[in-house]
Design an enzyme around this catalytic site. Structure first.
Site, PDB file in Angstrom:
ATOM      1  N   ALA A  18      -8.829  -6.103   2.640  1.00 16.70           N
ATOM      2  CA  ALA A  18      -7.600  -5.814   1.899  1.00 16.70           C
ATOM      3  C   ALA A  18      -7.598  -4.423   1.288  1.00 16.70           C
ATOM      4  CB  ALA A  18      -7.401  -6.861   0.800  1.00 16.70           C
TER       5      ALA A  18
ATOM      6  N   VAL B  57       8.179  -3.113  -7.228  1.00 20.59           N
ATOM      7  CA  VAL B  57       9.358  -2.725  -8.001  1.00 20.59           C
ATOM      8  C   VAL B  57       9.545  -3.581  -9.254  1.00 20.59           C
ATOM      9  CG1 VAL B  57      10.595  -1.798  -6.028  1.00 20.59           C
ATOM     10  CG2 VAL B  57      10.855  -4.204  -6.599  1.00 20.59           C
TER      11      VAL B  57
ATOM     12  N   GLY C  36       5.300  -8.664  -7.881  1.00 24.26           N
ATOM     13  CA  GLY C  36       4.354  -8.557  -8.977  1.00 24.26           C
ATOM     14  C   GLY C  36       3.064  -7.849  -8.644  1.00 24.26           C
TER      15      GLY C  36
ATOM     16  N   LYS D  40      -1.406   1.970   9.016  1.00 26.32           N
ATOM     17  CA  LYS D  40      -1.658   0.538   9.131  1.00 26.32           C
ATOM     18  C   LYS D  40      -1.410   0.043  10.558  1.00 26.32           C
ATOM     19  CE  LYS D  40      -2.682  -1.870   6.177  1.00 26.32           C
ATOM     20  NZ  LYS D  40      -4.042  -2.245   5.698  1.00 26.32           N
TER      21      LYS D  40
ATOM     22  N   LYS E 244       5.549  -2.465   7.173  1.00 29.73           N
ATOM     23  CA  LYS E 244       5.802  -1.028   7.353  1.00 29.73           C
ATOM     24  C   LYS E 244       5.068  -0.462   8.561  1.00 29.73           C
ATOM     25  CE  LYS E 244       6.700  -0.388   2.440  1.00 29.73           C
ATOM     26  NZ  LYS E 244       6.758  -1.829   2.183  1.00 29.73           N
TER      27      LYS E 244
END
Length: 639
Positions: free
Chosen positions: A361, A452, A447, A419, A407
């Site tokens: 991650a 955002v 979160g 990525k 993305k």
């Protein structure tokens, strides 16, 4: 104080019982017997009051339980006193005995109950009277949605806390049998469709939802109605979250965006997950981040033999380790402070611990920051992933699960392109290795660090403005636990080479999120808090896509996980590309980084987002989004 009061009250109650029984004309013999009974009746009363803890209760918060204690104490006291009055008598003459008539004892019981109960509930009555007399302008008018057991308990809890200055104007409940009725002097004013009118009529400032058993559709509908009232919205957690079914003020929380999205709970195949995690050494890179830390929490439930938390930032990783030690005291956890960029450090860790499963991650994820620092995206995302994947191959890791992003699909920024290249790395390694390499691709996580939602909340707290890049921009969202659980589930399905795509539900407009958060704060968008549009940032899309246009998805046994067909990626191409990326990093030529990336990732198109490009991106994204949705529907859901 109550000892003294009770002594006086019980004597007065006994005396007035005699007076009332004999119509204010009590014979002297009974007066003498009354005097003889004063000490015994006081002792008997004090004894039973103490047995039923009438001297240890806080009577300001007295309820039916305390009232019953008074009834039991007085009843037993009177029974014992009745025995005394019948068997311990006063001899006035040699042949005549006197005792209290039975009717005196009945009157005595009634007067004792009234006097004892009255004095003890007086503090509560006075407190309630003070609340009623408080000036309305100092009170916050609230409406409780749900007139069931939880709502009524909540009302009582609120009434105990006068310092909150809450004035409950009424209940709302869809049960027609309750509508118009009174519950402890609070009226059920109507159903959910009456909420808007009730809020206007009674000047409601806050709405508290107290329906623990409602389904997601009902929850979303009620919240959408409440959103149109400009009231601050709060909710009581589901009944399974409340210990012993009790409610207190601290359990009322603000309504979150997660509540409005109303996503269904994830159903996991625990046996398959346990099969590849239980009693295994599990390594989580980026373990201190928002996704990595939640992965660790979910993994801990399946009893790995060791959980290794690898992160470059020590504070978050250390705090997570403390949390896991508290929640799972028997779990072996170890924090490894290291950077995935450093191959030798990775080899040292893999050689020492020999992880059976790796969840990768660790990555840079902020699009605008990576556009300004493209070299860091290459170092951390591409070279870091290559290093961990290589060590997994060299040291016999069974399964490697990489976190990817939407993305990476038709990327328009360096972060997404990096990525996408990471996905190519794991598919190339899968061809040459006994390790099973997979990637899991999903969208934005509510979160998470830098998302955002926390930014909007801070902007609202400061009075605005709330900044949105474009009125049409939207994103796919899921919660942190949901994303982490699906990643672990996808890992259980892996056979090698797959790119798993998570069902993100429907895309949400960012400006709608901003408006919802403003409303949930009890404010009005564009009036109390302004919304400003700042323009798309470099590399930013209006619409994210979850799959490559030219590649179809197929469904899996889990309804929220789909798989993308592997591409034919050669390991020689990956090795050559890594060398080329390292060379361009050494040169320090930023523009060449973008050029190399465009050659290595053919679907990458660099977007600078001036006004002309924004309009082109809007049209292009509309087309891509529509085509992607059709592909998902035809290739995934129908399967």
């Amino acid at each position: 104080m109550f000892f003294l009061f009770d002594s006086i009250l019980v004597v007065c109650a006994l005396y007035f019982s005699l007076v009332l029984r004999f119509d204010f004309n009590v014979e002297p013999e009974y007066i003498r017997f009354f005097k003889l009974s004063i000490i015994p009746v006081i002792l008997i009363t004090i004894f039973f009051n103490n047995v039923f803890k009438l001297y240890s209760n806080v009577w300001k918060y007295a309820s039916i339980e305390e009232l019953l204690s008074i009834v039991f104490s007085i009843s037993l006291s009177n029974i014992v006193f009745m025995i005394y009055s019948y068997f311990v008598t006063y001899k006035m003459l040699e042949t005549q005995y006197y005792r209290f008539p039975f009717t005196v004892l009945v009157i005595f019981w009634i007067l004792s109950l009234i006097s004892f109960g009255g004095t003890r509930f007086l503090s509560r009555i006075l407190s309630h009277s003070r609340n009623l007399s408080t000036n309305d302008k100092d009170n916050i008018n609230i409406l409780i949605v749900g007139a069931g057991d939880l709502g009524v308990t909540l009302m009582k809890e609120i009434n105990k806390h006068s310092e909150l200055n809450y004035n409950i104007v009424g209940f709302v409940d869809d049960n027609e049998d309750k509508q118009g009725k009174m519950i402890n002097n609070v009226k059920v004013l109507g159903g959910r469709n009456d909420i808007v009118n009730i809020c206007k009529k009674y000047n409601v400032k806050e709405i508290i939802i107290s329906i623990p058993s409602m389904n997601l559709d009902t929850k979303k509908e009620i919240m959408n109605i409440c959103k149109s009232t400009s009231c601050k919205l709060k909710i009581i957690p589901g009944i399974y979250e409340i210990i012993d079914g009790k409610v207190n003020i601290s359990q009322i929380r603000e309504v979150n965006i997660e509540d409005l999205l109303g996503r269904e709970p994830i159903k996991l195949d625990n046996e398959n997950i346990r099969g590849y995690i239980e009693d295994k050494v599990v390594l989580v890179t980026g373990g201190g981040g928002s996704i990595g830390s939640e992965l660790c929490r979910q993994i801990a439930k399946f009893n790995p033999s060791k959980l290794l938390i690898l992160d470059i930032y020590e504070n978050n990783a250390y705090n997570l380790q403390l949390e896991l030690k508290y929640e799972y005291p028997k779990l072996y956890t170890e924090v490894l402070i290291a950077s995935v960029r450093e191959l030798e450090r990775m080899k040292e860790i893999f050689n020492k611990y020999r992880p059976y499963v790796v969840f990768h991650a660790a990555a840079h994820k902020h699009v605008p920051l990576m556009e300004d620092n493209p070299g860091e995206a290459i170092k951390n995302n591409i070279i870091g992933t290559y290093n961990v994947a290589l060590c997994s191959h060299d040291f016999g890791t069974k399964r490697f699960v990489m976190i990817s992003t939407d993305k990476a699909v038709n990327p328009t920024n360096i972060m997404g392109a990096s990525k996408r290249f990471c996905e190519m790395i794991i598919q190339a390694f899968d061809k040459i290795s006994n390790t099973e390499y997979v990637a899991v691709r999903f969208g934005n996580v509510l979160g998470s660090n830098g998302s955002v939602i926390p930014i909007f909340k801070k902007q609202i707290a400061h009075g605005g403005p709330v900044t949105v890049t474009h009125p049409e921009i939207n994103r796919f969202f899921m919660t942190i636990p949901e994303a982490s659980q699906l990643v672990i589930q996808a890992g259980a399905m892996a056979s090698g080479g797959e790119i798993f795509v998570l069902d993100m539900g429907k895309p949400v407009k960012i400006v709608d999120l901003a408006r919802d958060l403003i409303k949930l704060s009890g404010l009005e968008p564009d009036k109390d808090v302004k919304i400003e549009y700042t323009g798309l940032r470099p590399g930013e899309k209006l619409y994210e896509e979850l799959l490559m246009d030219e590649i179809a998805l197929t469904s899996t046994e889990h309804k929220k996980i789909f798989v993308e067909k592997p591409m034919n990626i050669d390991m020689d191409f990956i090795n050559e590309s890594i060398d080329e990326f390292k060379n361009v990093l050494n040169d320090g030529d930023t523009e060449r980084i973008f050029e190399v990336m465009q050659r290595k990732v053919p679907t990458y198109t660099r977007t600078k987002n001036d006004k002309k490009n924004v309009d082109l991106e809007l049209n292009k994204s509309h087309k891509n989004a529509n085509k992607s949705k059709n592909d998902i529907k035809e290739c995934a859901y129908e399967n």
